[in-house]
Scaffold this active site. Structure first.
Site, short mmCIF file in Angstrom:
data_model
loop_
_atom_site.label_atom_id
_atom_site.label_comp_id
_atom_site.label_asym_id
_atom_site.label_seq_id
_atom_site.Cartn_x
_atom_site.Cartn_y
_atom_site.Cartn_z
N ARG A 20 -12.60 3.56 5.71
CA ARG A 20 -12.94 2.36 4.85
C ARG A 20 -13.98 3.06 3.99
NH1 ARG A 20 -13.84 -3.77 5.40
NH2 ARG A 20 -14.53 -4.12 3.17
N ASP A 74 -11.98 0.09 -0.52
CA ASP A 74 -12.97 -0.99 -1.04
C ASP A 74 -13.82 -0.42 -1.79
OD1 ASP A 74 -14.00 -3.36 -0.81
OD2 ASP A 74 -15.43 -2.72 0.67
N GLU A 116 -9.60 6.46 15.34
CA GLU A 116 -10.87 6.80 14.89
C GLU A 116 -11.32 6.32 13.71
OE1 GLU A 116 -12.78 8.87 16.71
OE2 GLU A 116 -11.25 8.80 18.39
N SER A 171 -4.92 -11.07 3.21
CA SER A 171 -4.51 -12.50 2.85
C SER A 171 -5.66 -13.22 2.53
CB SER A 171 -3.94 -12.97 4.56
OG SER A 171 -4.76 -12.45 5.43
N GLU A 172 -6.78 -12.76 2.61
CA GLU A 172 -7.97 -13.65 2.13
C GLU A 172 -8.27 -13.22 0.67
OE1 GLU A 172 -7.97 -11.83 5.04
OE2 GLU A 172 -7.64 -13.64 6.18
N ASN A 173 -7.64 -12.13 0.02
CA ASN A 173 -8.10 -11.89 -1.51
C ASN A 173 -7.35 -12.96 -2.45
OD1 ASN A 173 -7.85 -8.23 -0.78
ND2 ASN A 173 -9.59 -9.40 -1.10
N TRP A 174 -6.58 -13.61 -1.94
CA TRP A 174 -6.28 -14.97 -2.87
C TRP A 174 -7.46 -15.95 -3.23
CZ3 TRP A 174 -1.52 -14.63 -4.60
CH2 TRP A 174 -0.39 -13.79 -3.95
C1 LIG Z 1 6.09 14.56 0.89
C2 LIG Z 1 5.60 15.87 1.22
C3 LIG Z 1 5.38 16.31 2.93
C4 LIG Z 1 5.27 16.74 0.52
C5 LIG Z 1 4.58 17.94 0.37
C6 LIG Z 1 4.31 18.37 -0.95
C7 LIG Z 1 3.25 17.51 -1.75
C8 LIG Z 1 1.83 17.98 -1.71
C9 LIG Z 1 3.58 16.33 -2.00
C10 LIG Z 1 2.78 15.60 -2.96
C11 LIG Z 1 3.36 14.34 -3.32
C12 LIG Z 1 2.84 13.82 -4.45
C13 LIG Z 1 2.98 14.71 -5.85
C14 LIG Z 1 2.22 12.50 -4.61
C15 LIG Z 1 1.96 11.99 -5.92
C16 LIG Z 1 1.66 10.59 -5.76
C17 LIG Z 1 3.13 10.06 -6.27
C18 LIG Z 1 4.42 10.75 -6.06
C19 LIG Z 1 3.17 8.59 -6.70
C20 LIG Z 1 1.76 7.97 -6.60
C21 LIG Z 1 2.17 6.37 -6.28
C22 LIG Z 1 0.96 5.42 -6.65
C23 LIG Z 1 0.01 5.47 -7.75
C24 LIG Z 1 1.26 3.99 -6.29
C25 LIG Z 1 2.51 3.93 -5.04
C26 LIG Z 1 2.70 2.38 -4.74
C27 LIG Z 1 3.66 1.72 -5.47
C28 LIG Z 1 4.83 2.50 -6.17
C29 LIG Z 1 3.84 0.61 -5.40
C30 LIG Z 1 3.22 -0.57 -4.33
C31 LIG Z 1 2.52 -1.80 -5.35
C32 LIG Z 1 1.75 -2.47 -4.51
C33 LIG Z 1 2.19 -3.64 -3.61
C34 LIG Z 1 0.50 -1.95 -4.47
C35 LIG Z 1 0.02 -0.84 -5.17
C36 LIG Z 1 -1.40 -0.33 -4.56
C37 LIG Z 1 -2.19 0.11 -5.94
C38 LIG Z 1 -1.38 1.13 -6.63
C39 LIG Z 1 -3.18 -0.42 -6.31
C40 LIG Z 1 -4.04 -1.56 -5.91
C41 LIG Z 1 -5.50 -1.69 -6.28
C42 LIG Z 1 -6.39 -0.80 -5.50
C43 LIG Z 1 -6.67 0.77 -5.55
C44 LIG Z 1 -6.96 -1.53 -4.49
C45 LIG Z 1 -7.07 -2.92 -4.30
C46 LIG Z 1 -8.45 -3.02 -3.47
C47 LIG Z 1 -8.66 -4.60 -3.06
C48 LIG Z 1 -8.05 -5.68 -3.87
C49 LIG Z 1 -9.41 -4.93 -1.88
C50 LIG Z 1 -10.23 -3.97 -1.14
C51 LIG Z 1 -9.09 -3.56 0.31
C52 LIG Z 1 -8.95 -4.86 0.78
C53 LIG Z 1 -7.42 -5.22 0.28
C54 LIG Z 1 -9.35 -5.76 1.59
C55 LIG Z 1 -10.84 -5.49 2.30
O1 LIG Z 1 -11.83 -5.58 1.23
P1 LIG Z 1 -12.49 -6.81 0.89
O2 LIG Z 1 -13.35 -6.27 -0.37
O3 LIG Z 1 -11.59 -7.91 0.51
O4 LIG Z 1 -13.32 -7.11 2.37
P2 LIG Z 1 -14.69 -7.80 2.45
O5 LIG Z 1 -14.33 -9.37 1.88
O6 LIG Z 1 -15.74 -7.38 1.79
O7 LIG Z 1 -14.75 -8.05 3.98
O1 LIG Z 2 -16.30 -6.12 -4.42
P1 LIG Z 2 -16.01 -4.44 -4.01
O2 LIG Z 2 -16.87 -3.63 -4.89
O3 LIG Z 2 -16.02 -4.16 -2.79
O4 LIG Z 2 -14.61 -4.02 -4.73
P2 LIG Z 2 -13.00 -4.51 -4.18
O5 LIG Z 2 -13.07 -4.96 -2.94
O6 LIG Z 2 -12.58 -5.30 -5.38
O7 LIG Z 2 -12.37 -3.17 -4.10
MG LIG Z 3 -14.69 -5.17 -1.50
#
Ligand SMILES: CC(C)=CCC/C(C)=C/CC/C(C)=C/CC/C(C)=C\CC/C(C)=C\CC/C(C)=C\CC/C(C)=C\CC/C(C)=C\CC/C(C)=C\CC/C(C)=C\CC/C(C)=C\COP(=O)(O)OP(=O)(O)O
Ligand SMILES: O=P(O)(O)OP(=O)(O)O
Ligand SMILES: [Mg+2]
Length: 251
Positions: free
Chosen positions: A189, A21, A208, A67-70
């Site tokens: 969070r 968030d 936790e 599901s609320e973000n729509w």
């Molecule tokens: C494996 C092993 C053991 C290894 C050891 C060795 C080692 C260290 C390896 C490391 C591996 C390595 C190099 C890793 C690097 C990473 C890598 C390989 C790739 C990176 C992958 C990447 C960037 C993304 C992967 C995901 C993918 C491929 C696709 C999925 C697509 C998808 C559906 C989503 C993607 C998610 C995304 C990338 C971005 C989304 C945007 C974002 C960041 C946040 C959205 C925030 C939002 C809209 C709301 C906030 C949270 C929420 C959902 C709800 C609650 O908040 P809200 O504000 O609504 O609440 P209130 O109303 O306030 O109550």
């Molecule tokens: O409105 P905020 O800052 O909570 O951002 P978001 O929920 O899009 O991560």
């Molecule tokens: Mg938020």
């Protein structure tokens, strides 16, 4: 039901779940459009995957869209869908090469067919025995998850395969979207709010909780390591007393 697991003993969480968030506030502080915050948030996703994978965490669940973000403005929803599609197309191969399996949980039926197809392809490409599971919660709600599990069980009862009294917490848990995975040991969070916003409601019964005031795009390697270090200091009691837990650790 025994909710404890190996992570409790080793002090490394087996499963970490994160409510990412604060992207919009991050962008607003920089006088940028909100979508710039979501884009910057993708780098934080990369950072937490790296830290969790190198630390021995087995499952990481990220709340990407509730599901609320729509209800957000249509332009923001559209930009997020573009971001998801781009991430799936760009990152799937990297995930596979790094031994990471991708799973998406939530009700996909509302997504554009192109996005649904990309999700299926990415899951298929990264399927198999992997060291690390990256689970993305998209159009996910904890209440939806419990309701869909109840529907599955109701169908079993209707078909005569199950008696109502056979429905135990353990059986219902196995029907959740995360059914075959360990429960989240640690739920983080960011963004300073202290609420769960309909995330993994059932699964978080004994998680936790860790709240960070950092806005999601600022939650990088050091912050993730700090959360893991904080988890390692906690005593998880699962209803028992400290004395009992200490005695069990000595045994
Ligand atoms: C494996 C092993 C053991 C290894 C050891 C060795 C080692 C260290 C390896 C490391 C591996 C390595 C190099 C890793 C690097 C990473 C890598 C390989 C790739 C990176 C992958 C990447 C960037 C993304 C992967 C995901 C993918 C491929 C696709 C999925 C697509 C998808 C559906 C989503 C993607 C998610 C995304 C990338 C971005 C989304 C945007 C974002 C960041 C946040 C959205 C925030 C939002 C809209 C709301 C906030 C949270 C929420 C959902 C709800 C609650 O908040 P809200 O504000 O609504 O609440 P209130 O109303 O306030 O109550
Ligand atoms: O409105 P905020 O800052 O909570 O951002 P978001 O929920 O899009 O991560
Ligand atoms: Mg938020």
């Amino acid at each position: 039901m025994d909710n404890s697991n190996v992570g409790a003993v080793m002090a490394i969480p087996r499963h970490v779940a994160i409510i990412m968030d604060g992207n919009n506030r991050w962008a607003r502080k920089r006088l940028l459009p909100g979508v710039a915050g979501h884009k910057a948030g993708v780098d934080a996703v990369r950072a937490v995957i790296e830290v969790c994978a190198e630390s021995g965490v087995e499952v990481l669940t990220l709340f990407a869209f509730s599901s609320e973000n729509w209800q957000r403005p249509a332009e923001e929803v559209g930009a997020l869908m573009e971001l998801f599609l781009g991430a799936l197309r760009r990152e799937t191969r990297k995930l596979d090469e790094n031994g990471i399996s991708l799973r998406i949980i939530g009700d996909r039926s509302r997504f554009h067919p192109e996005l649904q197809a990309a999700m299926r392809e990415a899951e298929a490409k990264t399927a198999g025995e992997k060291r690390f599971i990256l689970q993305i919660a998209a159009n996910y709600g904890g209440q939806w998850d419990i309701a869909q599990a109840a529907q599955r069980l109701a169908r079993e009862v209707q078909g005569g395969h199950l008696q109502p009294e056979d429905i135990t917490p353990g059986l219902l848990q196995s029907c959740l979207a995360t059914g075959d995975l360990p429960l989240p040991d640690l739920c983080i969070r960011t963004g300073g709010e202290h609420r769960v916003s309909n995330f993994l409601l059932w699964q978080m019964a004994y998680s936790e909780l860790y709240f960070s005031d950092l806005l999601w795009p600022d939650f990088k390697h050091e912050a993730m390591r700090g959360a893991l270090a904080d988890f390692a200091k906690r005593q998880r009691r699962f209803g028992k007393t400290s004395e009992q837990v200490e005695a069990e650790a000595r045994a």
